[in-house]
Design an enzyme around this catalytic site. Structure first.
Site, PDB file in Angstrom:
ATOM      1  CG  ASP A 188      -1.983   1.098   1.114  1.00  0.00           C
ATOM      2  OD1 ASP A 188      -2.326   1.243   0.085  1.00  0.00           O
ATOM      3  OD2 ASP A 188      -2.491   1.204   2.330  1.00  0.00           O
TER       4      ASP A 188
ATOM      5  CG  HIS B 134      -5.229   8.285   4.319  1.00  0.00           C
ATOM      6  ND1 HIS B 134      -4.876   8.987   3.422  1.00  0.00           N
ATOM      7  CD2 HIS B 134      -5.216   6.994   3.976  1.00  0.00           C
ATOM      8  CE1 HIS B 134      -4.603   8.330   2.338  1.00  0.00           C
ATOM      9  NE2 HIS B 134      -4.766   7.055   2.618  1.00  0.00           N
ATOM     10  N   GLY B 135      -6.705   8.308   8.731  1.00  0.00           N
ATOM     11  CA  GLY B 135      -6.483   8.606   9.891  1.00  0.00           C
ATOM     12  C   GLY B 135      -7.721   8.833  10.640  1.00  0.00           C
TER      13      GLY B 135
ATOM     14  N   GLY C 203      -8.962   5.676   3.459  1.00  0.00           N
ATOM     15  CA  GLY C 203      -9.622   6.344   4.682  1.00  0.00           C
ATOM     16  C   GLY C 203     -10.924   5.875   5.007  1.00  0.00           C
TER      17      GLY C 203
ATOM     18  CB  SER D  94      -9.845   3.464   9.554  1.00  0.00           C
ATOM     19  OG  SER D  94      -9.209   2.635   8.859  1.00  0.00           O
TER      20      SER D  94
END
Ligand SMILES: [Zn+2]
Length: 220
Positions: free
Chosen positions: A79, A175-176, A207, A209
């Site tokens: 990734d 992301h995050g 992104g 999560s």
């Protein structure tokens, strides 16, 4: 069984379901993800991001050995692959897919660098994911969200010229971790247009999560 991302995603695209791609860092979390996939009888993409483990070759070997022994289809993806030398290292370790992330580059440079890797990896039976538009960081959502959403017209040209196997699109995820209680603003209409224009191309969502389940279900 160890397969490429293309094999998993072409089928998912045809049958209209999504596949999880959790980030792996160690042997133990890799085992846990595989166990969960086997329990659910679901295909799986093990996503290893460069730099998360001190030894890409070692983690690649671990992932591919465990994938081969599994009874569900598993792809091992490098990734956000960096320089070409790291991508080659990943291929040597047995990764069956690489993500060539050149999304921060201008359009033409992105195409040129991705195409070069696609030509190489396809000859080795390794599939390629690339990114158009740019999925930013949740911590910088206010600015990153609107700075580089994927353009439908550019996506068509990009896919035609690079011949990538799947495409990560920027539609409002990041992301995050998002700030607590925050819900990302997903551009469903843009996603629908991209999908309608490129029906045979599997799309990838980075992104996810921290994205709420309701949005994820709608996206899938
Ligand atoms: Zn990502």
């Amino acid at each position: 069984m160890l397969v490429t991302m293309k094999e998993i995603l072409d089928n998912a695209n045809k049958e209209n379901y999504a596949v999880a791609a959790p980030n792996v860092i160690t042997e133990l979390d890799t085992r846990a993800f595989i166990e969960a996939a086997e329990e659910l009888k679901a295909p799986l993409i093990l996503d290893y991001a460069y730099g998360m483990h001190p030894d890409t070759y070692f983690i690649g070997k671990i992932c591919t050995i465990l994938a081969k022994e599994s009874n569900v289809p598993i792809a091992v993806n490098f990734d956000h692959g960096g320089d070409k030398k790291y991508i080659l290292e990943a291929i040597r370790a047995g990764f069956t897919s690489v993500m060539v992330d050149r999304s921060a580059l201008p359009f033409e440079d992105n195409i040129r660098e991705v195409k070069e890797i696609v030509d190489l990896t396809h000859s080795l039976g390794v599939s390629v994911e690339a990114e158009l538009g740019h999925v930013g960081q949740a911590s910088n959502y206010g600015i990153d969200r609107n700075s580089a959403l994927t353009s439908v017209e550019e996506a068509v040209e990009y896919v035609k010229r690079t011949n990538v196997d799947c495409l990560a699109v920027a539609i409002g995820t990041a992301h995050g971790a998002y700030p607590k209680g925050f819900k990302p603003e997903i551009d469903f209409k843009r996603l629908e247009e991209i999908k309608k224009t490129l029906p045979d191309l599997p799309l990838v969502l980075h992104g996810s999560s921290g994205t709420d389940l309701e949005s994820l279900r709608k996206v899938c």
